[in-house]
Design a protein around this motif. Sequence first.
Motif, PDB file in Angstrom:
ATOM      1  N   THR A  28      -7.477 -42.763  13.738  1.00 54.91           N
ATOM      2  CA  THR A  28      -8.348 -42.085  14.699  1.00 54.91           C
ATOM      3  C   THR A  28      -8.618 -42.997  15.889  1.00 54.91           C
ATOM      4  O   THR A  28      -8.499 -42.584  17.050  1.00 54.91           O
ATOM      5  N   LEU A  88      -5.913 -35.585  22.773  1.00 52.38           N
ATOM      6  CA  LEU A  88      -5.669 -36.774  21.940  1.00 52.38           C
ATOM      7  C   LEU A  88      -6.884 -37.066  21.069  1.00 52.38           C
ATOM      8  O   LEU A  88      -6.757 -37.454  19.896  1.00 52.38           O
ATOM      9  N   ALA A  90      -6.896 -34.690  18.234  1.00 51.37           N
ATOM     10  CA  ALA A  90      -5.908 -35.110  17.238  1.00 51.37           C
ATOM     11  C   ALA A  90      -6.450 -36.278  16.419  1.00 51.37           C
ATOM     12  O   ALA A  90      -6.297 -36.318  15.182  1.00 51.37           O
ATOM     13  N   GLY A  91      -7.108 -37.209  17.097  1.00 51.35           N
ATOM     14  CA  GLY A  91      -7.692 -38.360  16.396  1.00 51.35           C
ATOM     15  C   GLY A  91      -8.714 -37.916  15.366  1.00 51.35           C
ATOM     16  O   GLY A  91      -8.773 -38.446  14.254  1.00 51.35           O
ATOM     17  N   LEU A 142      -5.619 -43.326  18.202  1.00 54.07           N
ATOM     18  CA  LEU A 142      -5.452 -42.161  19.080  1.00 54.07           C
ATOM     19  C   LEU A 142      -6.523 -42.133  20.162  1.00 54.07           C
ATOM     20  O   LEU A 142      -6.266 -41.738  21.313  1.00 54.07           O
TER      21      LEU A 142
END
Lengths: 351, 351, 351
Positions: free
Chosen positions: B46, B217, B220-221, B49
Amino acid sequence: MGTHSIDPAGARDVWSTATARNGLLHFIDICLRGAGQVMFQNNPLTGLLFFIGVFWGAHAAGMPAVAWGAVVGTIVGTVTAWCLNAPRENINMGLHGYNGVLVGCALPTFFAPTPLLWAYIVIGSVFSTILMMAFTHMLRTWKISAMTGPFVFTTWFLMLAAYNFANIRITGLPHPTIAIQPPASELYGLDLLQFLRACLTGISQVFLINNVATGLLFLAGLAVASLWAAVFAFFGSALAVGTALLLGAGTSSILAGLFQFSAVLTAVGLGTTFYHPNWRVIGYAVLGAIFTVIAQGALNVVLNTYGIPTLTFPFVIAAWIFLLPNLDLPPERIRDKSVSGVRGQGSNHAS
Amino acid sequence: MGTHSIDPAGARDVWSTATARNGLLHFIDICLRGAGQVMFQNNPLTGLLFFIGVFWGAHAAGMPAVAWGAVVGTIVGTVTAWCLNAPRENINMGLHGYNGVLVGCALPTFFAPTPLLWAYIVIGSVFSTILMMAFTHMLRTWKISAMTGPFVFTTWFLMLAAYNFANIRITGLPHPTIAIQPPASELYGLDLLQFLRACLTGISQVFLINNVATGLLFLAGLAVASLWAAVFAFFGSALAVGTALLLGAGTSSILAGLFQFSAVLTAVGLGTTFYHPNWRVIGYAVLGAIFTVIAQGALNVVLNTYGIPTLTFPFVIAAWIFLLPNLDLPPERIRDKSVSGVRGQGSNHAS
Amino acid sequence: MGTHSIDPAGARDVWSTATARNGLLHFIDICLRGAGQVMFQNNPLTGLLFFIGVFWGAHAAGMPAVAWGAVVGTIVGTVTAWCLNAPRENINMGLHGYNGVLVGCALPTFFAPTPLLWAYIVIGSVFSTILMMAFTHMLRTWKISAMTGPFVFTTWFLMLAAYNFANIRITGLPHPTIAIQPPASELYGLDLLQFLRACLTGISQVFLINNVATGLLFLAGLAVASLWAAVFAFFGSALAVGTALLLGAGTSSILAGLFQFSAVLTAVGLGTTFYHPNWRVIGYAVLGAIFTVIAQGALNVVLNTYGIPTLTFPFVIAAWIFLLPNLDLPPERIRDKSVSGVRGQGSNHAS
């Protein structure tokens, strides 16, 4: 490193005996200790030298009401604590005098000494003791002391209110202003004499006095109780001058001691009162003093919006933040010693 | 509802083994977790990202110092915690990195990247760790966490002080202004694409980045650590956009994500970190996010007076208020689970 | 000195029996007690007289939304507490109604009664209950109560935010201004009738109503629960008028009751709720009321900068400061009595 002090033990014994016998002398002793506690010293000779410094500086500035206000504030603050049944040992250490002495210095610095102002000083000193008891009870939860918080909040309330009250005549409060950066023209270097001067006014401003001789008297007052305290006060002030110059604070403010007085208290408090001097403690006190200078700048901006000065709040917030983590900085902490000649502002061992 | 995550368990094991063997990798792991903890995720992937998102957004905005500041802040904050003997388990979870990373993002966003600014970032990151320890000790009384409070107060102090310090060059702070309502001309509707854009910039602004790709992003993390966290982040942002539009906040501020980023944190924190998702928790998180939008408006008005931004304080105050009642929202609270992969920002289980 | 009350015991029994049987009557009872708790009275008849006073004053001012807002706020605040599982005994005493009733009075006083404002009132009343639970948990550490703090902070947030939200139409907020002292032309003396008028509007302003008849109705409401409460309310208001005149507050503000309403609450709270009346308590309540007037002036200056009113915060801060020292003022403290008909605002005996 032990406690070094140039206070002659013989004279101290004579004074102890005299105060034990005579009620008035006992009361004077408490009031002197109250003045000493402004810089954490539970020592009547320190308090005497502080009062001399305040009278000298107030006289030199043509503002005698500042010195007499200090006397009135100490007395009223102490008597109030008695009436409210504050723990006797706290009263005896001067812990209910140091806020009143500062209230009494501050109000005539910013207001005309009318009869109503003296009523304001009296009621302010009463409030400062009630706030002291309130803060002490609240902060005991985290084992930290009130510092000069009761003085600061009492005086802020009285100052702010004055903008609503036409009969309290404002003479010295800053004009309420929105923040702007100082122009480069306000920045210039200091030669060595100016630097020394700034170090000493930084110490005298703890009592709102801008006077080199007063700064020296305060250093002497610290030295008779603790040489370390005098050392930390001086170098704390010097460090604050350096930090403020590097960051680009207005030089005339630095010469008047305005970026240093809170850092002086932080350095003495962290370095000698709440911790014992050692290398890690020195490092921590240096961080604390630098933080205090930044807090001074920050609080200037916030409080100028309302037209009031920071007083010693940059010190108060720095001390609270740096003491809250409750760090263990060996070899030893004064707090853990059951018998100690040095006790902090507002520390309450009765809990 | 269990913990869903798309973080591959195999890769995680390889990384765990590697960090256990190599000191540098271990340190990098801690720094990555520090970045992840900004949104409550104790997860190095995490954090990776998040860092990629920050570098991407800083590059796109032509302000690389923001990203490098983030790196410096994380490292300095973590090392400071080591020097001050903070509990090792807290350091290892990244709890002494997440304030530093934000200090490092924030300062170059608002100041010119002069050499003195880098000193400011370093000292600010040191202070953020001391404040973290202070807040943690203080808030333990009520079993709530520091959240991003240490970052907020440290950065506010440094920003406010800059108005007093000519050598720190202000480039991006809002002009100090007295409150006025926005004219109706600043209000207009959003089409669906603009709405989605506002949802994503609302997420990227958690790290002071205004960039749609960075928002993706960050999502996504979150997803690699917890799908629920990503869901709450997105819908928290959408709810904040809707609330701000309904109340009539300036639309350009909404498009830039400025009314959403704190609500994102509140939604993820209340919905997935301090409570487990269920219908009552969702209702409580919705209330919390709406309160955060109102707090954002309120704090804008107060802090614009001094010329500083709110940072994530609307989230901090909302989280404190909504966690203080210590509500029991069954079926279960994460806090009560002795073993849990998800741990909150600043929560201290050593107490 | 016992508890004197002109509330007829017979009628009380009939009402108790009726509320025990009928759910709707029970709910109405709780809402009435909620209104009564604004001045610390856990008494439905007090609440009824308070509501009559509010409706009368709102009608006379041509602002009926103020009265209906009070009704909505009480209901929503109480229902929210139910949904969040607040302790049933606190709900039954009206402790989750008194903040909502004030939120409901305050918002239509300062904003146009648009449909969106009613949503604002509902959500504000919900928040006031969450803040009540948050404050209660936090302040239990020091054994002090929330007072009207939840109302104050909720309403401040909603007011400040409105400067950012164009769809909430501001009608009555003070223009944001920088502090200046009032000119001498704003000062003039009061004759006896004007003085009495100021005493009564000072009482009616507790619910943001400027109306002599409402002040009389509120005094009657206090008297049916406790004659002492009515006495302290009246003389607290008179003392505040005198203090404000002496210090030079603007006379038109005094006539409108604006320097008195918080002092009324401080006098009733310190004199009859948290302590029992005796000479030392009277002295302490006098100090508290004077402090409240000064706090009123101080907070006016700070909050005018942001364009919001103090609401009852001068009382809240005074009550917290004067109760924190936890003074023992014999002969007895109500708090120590396990059975008592009088209970304070927000006091939580379940802890």
